[in-house]
Design a protein around this motif. Sequence first.
Motif, mmCIF file in Angstrom:
data_model
loop_
_atom_site.group_PDB
_atom_site.id
_atom_site.type_symbol
_atom_site.label_atom_id
_atom_site.label_comp_id
_atom_site.label_asym_id
_atom_site.label_seq_id
_atom_site.Cartn_x
_atom_site.Cartn_y
_atom_site.Cartn_z
ATOM 1 N N UNK A 87 0.820 -1.206 0.000
ATOM 2 C CA UNK A 87 0.000 0.000 0.000
ATOM 3 C C UNK A 87 0.859 1.263 0.000
ATOM 4 N N UNK A 88 1.864 1.299 0.867
ATOM 5 C CA UNK A 88 2.664 2.509 1.013
ATOM 6 C C UNK A 88 3.440 2.884 -0.225
ATOM 7 N N UNK A 89 4.000 1.896 -0.924
ATOM 8 C CA UNK A 89 4.788 2.198 -2.128
ATOM 9 C C UNK A 89 3.910 2.814 -3.213
ATOM 10 N N UNK A 90 2.791 2.180 -3.612
ATOM 11 C CA UNK A 90 1.956 2.821 -4.636
ATOM 12 C C UNK A 90 1.262 4.095 -4.165
ATOM 13 N N UNK A 91 1.061 4.259 -2.848
ATOM 14 C CA UNK A 91 0.505 5.520 -2.355
ATOM 15 C C UNK A 91 1.447 6.682 -2.637
ATOM 16 N N UNK A 92 2.741 6.384 -2.757
ATOM 17 C CA UNK A 92 3.720 7.412 -3.110
ATOM 18 C C UNK A 92 3.755 7.645 -4.616
ATOM 19 N N UNK A 93 2.962 6.868 -5.359
ATOM 20 C CA UNK A 93 2.979 6.954 -6.812
ATOM 21 C C UNK A 93 3.991 6.020 -7.435
ATOM 22 N N UNK A 94 4.741 5.303 -6.604
ATOM 23 C CA UNK A 94 5.824 4.444 -7.078
ATOM 24 C C UNK A 94 5.304 3.052 -7.440
ATOM 25 N N UNK A 95 6.210 2.234 -7.952
ATOM 26 C CA UNK A 95 5.881 0.884 -8.413
ATOM 27 C C UNK A 95 6.619 -0.122 -7.533
ATOM 28 N N UNK A 96 5.867 -1.065 -6.969
ATOM 29 C CA UNK A 96 6.438 -2.057 -6.057
ATOM 30 C C UNK A 96 7.029 -3.228 -6.829
ATOM 31 N N UNK A 97 8.302 -3.520 -6.576
ATOM 32 C CA UNK A 97 8.973 -4.678 -7.163
ATOM 33 C C UNK A 97 9.362 -5.635 -6.032
ATOM 34 N N UNK A 98 8.502 -6.632 -5.787
ATOM 35 C CA UNK A 98 8.763 -7.618 -4.739
ATOM 36 C C UNK A 98 9.662 -8.702 -5.311
ATOM 37 N N UNK A 99 10.876 -8.777 -4.790
ATOM 38 C CA UNK A 99 11.887 -9.702 -5.313
ATOM 39 C C UNK A 99 11.743 -11.082 -4.690
ATOM 40 N N UNK A 100 11.967 -12.088 -5.499
ATOM 41 C CA UNK A 100 11.969 -13.474 -5.037
ATOM 42 C C UNK A 100 13.127 -13.661 -4.057
ATOM 43 N N UNK A 101 12.814 -14.074 -2.847
ATOM 44 C CA UNK A 101 13.834 -14.133 -1.792
ATOM 45 C C UNK A 101 14.793 -15.305 -1.936
ATOM 46 N N UNK A 102 14.571 -16.185 -2.909
ATOM 47 C CA UNK A 102 15.455 -17.337 -3.089
ATOM 48 C C UNK A 102 16.345 -17.204 -4.328
ATOM 49 N N UNK A 103 16.368 -16.036 -4.907
ATOM 50 C CA UNK A 103 17.179 -15.850 -6.108
ATOM 51 C C UNK A 103 18.653 -15.667 -5.771
ATOM 52 N N UNK A 104 19.485 -15.904 -6.773
ATOM 53 C CA UNK A 104 20.917 -15.735 -6.618
ATOM 54 C C UNK A 104 21.292 -14.270 -6.810
ATOM 55 N N UNK A 105 22.462 -13.834 -6.330
ATOM 56 C CA UNK A 105 22.861 -12.422 -6.430
ATOM 57 C C UNK A 105 22.874 -11.885 -7.858
ATOM 58 N N UNK A 106 23.315 -12.699 -8.822
ATOM 59 C CA UNK A 106 23.392 -12.235 -10.205
ATOM 60 C C UNK A 106 22.013 -11.860 -10.745
ATOM 61 N N UNK A 107 21.029 -12.690 -10.458
ATOM 62 C CA UNK A 107 19.670 -12.428 -10.939
ATOM 63 C C UNK A 107 19.071 -11.220 -10.244
ATOM 64 N N UNK A 108 19.313 -11.086 -8.946
ATOM 65 C CA UNK A 108 18.811 -9.915 -8.213
ATOM 66 C C UNK A 108 19.437 -8.651 -8.774
ATOM 67 N N UNK A 109 20.732 -8.694 -9.053
ATOM 68 C CA UNK A 109 21.417 -7.530 -9.632
ATOM 69 C C UNK A 109 20.788 -7.138 -10.960
ATOM 70 N N UNK A 110 20.482 -8.138 -11.790
ATOM 71 C CA UNK A 110 19.836 -7.853 -13.068
ATOM 72 C C UNK A 110 18.499 -7.153 -12.856
ATOM 73 N N UNK A 111 17.694 -7.649 -11.929
ATOM 74 C CA UNK A 111 16.371 -7.078 -11.690
ATOM 75 C C UNK A 111 16.449 -5.649 -11.167
ATOM 76 N N UNK A 112 17.392 -5.397 -10.265
ATOM 77 C CA UNK A 112 17.548 -4.043 -9.732
ATOM 78 C C UNK A 112 17.912 -3.064 -10.849
ATOM 79 N N UNK A 113 18.768 -3.504 -11.752
ATOM 80 C CA UNK A 113 19.175 -2.639 -12.860
ATOM 81 C C UNK A 113 18.070 -2.505 -13.898
#
Length: 548
Positions: A87-113
């Motif tokens: 609720x709080x993230x879209x209330x700011x007008x932003x977009x929520x990106x909930x990351x899979x907590x079991x992913x490897x660092x390389x994949x998380x880095x790709x998603x953040x970028x």
Amino acid sequence: MNSIFDTGLEQNGANHTPMTPLGFIARTAEVYPDRLAIVHGELRQSWAQTYARCRRLASALQQHGIGKNDTVAVMLPNTPPMVEAHFGVPMAGAVLNALNTRLDPQTIAFMLDHGEAKALIVDPEYAGVVAKALALRQSQAPILLIDVEDALYGEASERLGRLSYEALLAQGDAGFDWQLPGDEWDAIALNYTSGTTGNPKGVVYHHRGAAVNAISNVLEWDMPKFAVYLWTLPMFHCNGWCFPWTVALRAGVNVCLRRVDAQAIFSAIKQHGVSHYCGAPIVHSLLVNAPAALKEGVPAGVKCMVAGAAPPAAMIEGMEQLGFDLTHVYGLTEVYGPVMVCAQQPDWQAMDIGERARLNARQGLRYHLQRDAQVRDPETLAPVPQDGQTMGEIMLRGNIAMKGYLKNPEATQEAFRGGWFHTGDLAVQDPDGYIKIKDRSKDIIISGGENISSIEVEDVLYRHPAVLAAAVVAKPDARWGETPCAFVELKPGAQVSAEDIVAHCKKHLAGFKIPRAVVFGELPKTSTGKIQKFELRKQAGSADAIDS
């Protein structure tokens, strides 16, 4: 020429409002401010408190320069901050990106970028993997790092940023006057596909779809006001199938769960009066196969939803013995999670378990607020006959569909070709209209020119009393091109040979469909419990064939 019903009857602020799930929490906090909203360990948080914290989060994010269409990533388990972020993230007008907590660092880095995250909220359990991911980023753009503290986890091993989550909220205004989206087509969330080949695709959700699917969840389940919902399904998975917004709509209770295990689930059900929960088949099987002592005192009538694979007869029978009411749904990340339901008909209850299992294993019919779900020819787009035999592709259209794939117009165009969303799932449609998946297009095994449905073989394997989980993939064969290779995970304490499995299959399958190789062991699964067939395909090439 304008009609008389158009002239002077335009939309305005008094008669038209963009659909969004953000209004659900505002109303619930207004009507039921003192009702329990969140349970987490010793924490008991009301809807008024939760709404105020969400407004604080939105306000604080804006103070840090985060606003319309900025991405806020979160690496969180099913804890209160994860609920608040929806609720709080879209209330700011932003977009929520909930990351899979079991992913490897390389994949998380790709998603953040790829998602161009401006902020990242991190639970202490994942600080280590996130630190590695941050070091692997290609982008030089700064990210506001926010560390969550959780007494149920313990002390954080390392802090990534200078700001804690509670300190961030303290900067915000509990009375923040957040605004509705200017357009219900505005993005509300970004979710990444599993990325089994190449980089994962970013699926963009809009406010309208999130609201519509949240409402459909209520309708499909006849979900009552004040329902008590247990978070066994990860909230990072399709935004928890939109249930953070659904629970707020019904002024329900979010019972948070950091980890999924049978003891914790049964304990929560008994302690908090849980009425609803969701999960992949592996979650329900975990409960069915739990020690009898854990099941003592569990109340009947708990409603549970399963997706990810058709529930086998053993699971349905086990859930009935528990007194649980199982609903089978179907969907994908691109359609906000569940978008079809195997709606149970009253006369099914009089049937034997085998027939009920067959009927309940179907993917079913469209959700209330989805326009259409059909099986169509993937080339001509013509609907296939509803004869339960003619194969086609499941295609969907309506409000419950993504905006498209982020920065990937070619993939978006292909996914929506001909005005339908193409799921890639091959299925038939029965005379009663119910859809039944036969396979993923990539999972069909072609042996000697004959098509073999891996799901058909898996259904037979699940009928063996020793089998806990099963998956079938193609194994290269010099003579036949491909033959079925079965990967089998046995129930604890069970002992069975490959020959026993093959003998069982011979009772139910044509000869060319019988697995030529059987491999025992724990099956690789995603964080949501789906079996990772792409990993099994890698192993199938080296699996030894069985003489038969």
